[in-house]
Design a protein around this motif. Structure first.
Motif, PDB file in Angstrom:
ATOM      1  N   VAL A  73       0.858  -1.180   0.000  1.00 50.07           N
ATOM      2  CA  VAL A  73       0.000   0.000   0.000  1.00 50.07           C
ATOM      3  C   VAL A  73       0.896   1.233   0.000  1.00 50.07           C
ATOM      4  O   VAL A  73       1.843   1.330   0.799  1.00 50.07           O
ATOM      5  CB  VAL A  73      -0.911   0.044   1.245  1.00 50.07           C
ATOM      6  N   TYR A  74       0.599   2.185  -0.884  1.00 50.18           N
ATOM      7  CA  TYR A  74       1.330   3.450  -0.920  1.00 50.18           C
ATOM      8  C   TYR A  74       0.319   4.593  -0.916  1.00 50.18           C
ATOM      9  O   TYR A  74      -0.532   4.671  -1.801  1.00 50.18           O
ATOM     10  CB  TYR A  74       2.220   3.541  -2.164  1.00 50.18           C
ATOM     11  N   GLN A  75       0.407   5.433   0.104  1.00 48.38           N
ATOM     12  CA  GLN A  75      -0.507   6.562   0.258  1.00 48.38           C
ATOM     13  C   GLN A  75      -1.969   6.129   0.069  1.00 48.38           C
ATOM     14  O   GLN A  75      -2.721   6.715  -0.711  1.00 48.38           O
ATOM     15  CB  GLN A  75      -0.113   7.692  -0.699  1.00 48.38           C
ATOM     16  N   ASN A  76      -2.322   5.092   0.802  1.00 46.43           N
ATOM     17  CA  ASN A  76      -3.690   4.548   0.856  1.00 46.43           C
ATOM     18  C   ASN A  76      -4.156   3.889  -0.440  1.00 46.43           C
ATOM     19  O   ASN A  76      -5.331   3.524  -0.553  1.00 46.43           O
ATOM     20  CB  ASN A  76      -4.699   5.631   1.276  1.00 46.43           C
ATOM     21  N   GLU A  77      -3.269   3.698  -1.397  1.00 44.91           N
ATOM     22  CA  GLU A  77      -3.609   2.996  -2.628  1.00 44.91           C
ATOM     23  C   GLU A  77      -2.917   1.632  -2.637  1.00 44.91           C
ATOM     24  O   GLU A  77      -1.713   1.539  -2.395  1.00 44.91           O
ATOM     25  CB  GLU A  77      -3.160   3.798  -3.851  1.00 44.91           C
ATOM     26  N   LEU A  79      -1.086  -1.010  -4.299  1.00 42.06           N
ATOM     27  CA  LEU A  79      -0.313  -1.150  -5.534  1.00 42.06           C
ATOM     28  C   LEU A  79      -0.194  -2.601  -5.976  1.00 42.06           C
ATOM     29  O   LEU A  79      -0.060  -2.889  -7.157  1.00 42.06           O
ATOM     30  CB  LEU A  79       1.096  -0.573  -5.352  1.00 42.06           C
ATOM     31  N   HIS A 201       8.416   2.552  -8.547  1.00 42.02           N
ATOM     32  CA  HIS A 201       7.252   3.432  -8.523  1.00 42.02           C
ATOM     33  C   HIS A 201       7.664   4.879  -8.238  1.00 42.02           C
ATOM     34  O   HIS A 201       7.118   5.818  -8.831  1.00 42.02           O
ATOM     35  CB  HIS A 201       6.266   2.944  -7.461  1.00 42.02           C
TER      36      HIS A 201
END
Length: 264
Positions: A73-77, A79, A201
């Motif tokens: 998860v990166y910044q609530n997304e 991946l 990313h």
């Protein structure tokens, strides 16, 4: 200021003291300073998402890399996510009972224990710990109907562990955590593959990657990175790949390491 970097932290024994069960104030301060300096900070853990302690999540990390690289998860997304194939997962549950293997299954949403009381005290102590977080209480793994990412097993002289390792070989690799305990993680995924996903990313160079850890399941990210920080109390397996040894977490080890590298 140093150029923007990405910092990846193990939890237990690195951020969270295994002696006090707390995050030192110096660690919180260092993480806040790192973010103010423009660095990205990440959890990189063998724990699956559900079992990351709330006190860790409150520190506002840029991302959570969980389950040894199987959920990112990166910044609530989200991946990336890769649970075990459902049919394979159910097969391994059946094989555990048949081969006198005990332990628990780790998924993104929950952890799963047997409906039976374990003969292993460390399984029961983990059950109690997880229950204190509201986990592992609703669905016994014999009931199935769920997917999971990895398995933690306990073995003794009754266990036919070599047969079990052969049974899981198409999907999982056992990591020896000593005293008959094995962390079975998915083939092709690790803390290192998780970092590589984030590095690409964020379009960072290898020189911008820093990793912090203490245990054998941190080995892949120590083999991967150039800038590797081992805590004062760490598994010797990390030493051939360690660039810098800092103090123990309780002795402000994280803050001292960041200061050493000029990150804060």
């Amino acid at each position: 200021m140093k150029k923007r970097s990405a910092l990846f932290f193990d939890i237990d024994g690195t951020l969270l003291s295994e002696k006090t069960k707390e995050i030192p104030a110096s660690t919180v301060r260092a993480l806040q300073k790192a973010k103010q300096e423009g660095h990205a900070v990440f959890i990189n853990t063998g724990r699956t998402l559900c079992s990351v302690p709330v006190k860790i999540k409150r520190l506002a990390f840029d991302g959570l890399l969980c389950g040894c690289g199987t959920y990112i998860v990166y910044q609530n997304e989200v991946l990336f996510e890769h649970p075990l194939p459902e049919d394979h997962g159910y097969e391994y549950i059946d094989r555990m009972r048949e081969l006198q293997i005990d332990g628990f299954l780790e998924g993104t949403e929950d952890v799963y224990f047997s409906e039976r009381i374990s003969r292993f005290e460390n399984v029961e102590s983990t059950r109690r710990y997880m229950a204190s977080m509201g986990l592992g209480v609703e669905v016994a793994y014999e009931k199935k109907g769920f997917r999971y990412d990895k398995i933690l097993i306990c073995t003794d002289e009754k266990s036919r562990k070599e047969e079990f390792f052969q049974a899981i070989d198409k999907d999982l690799i056992p990591l020896d955590r000593q005293k008959g305990v094995y962390e079975c993680i998915q083939k092709g995924y690790s803390k290192a593959t998780a970092i590589e996903v984030m590095r690409r990313h964020l379009e960072l160079s290898m020189d911008q990657i820093y990793v912090f850890g203490d245990s054998s399941n941190d080995l892949s990210m120590f083999e991967y990175a150039k800038h590797t920080v081992a805590m004062g109390e760490h598994d010797p397996v990390l030493e051939p790949y360690t660039e810098y040894i800092t103090d123990a977490v309780e002795q402000d080890g994280i803050e001292k390491a960041m200061e050493y590298y000029g990150l804060i």
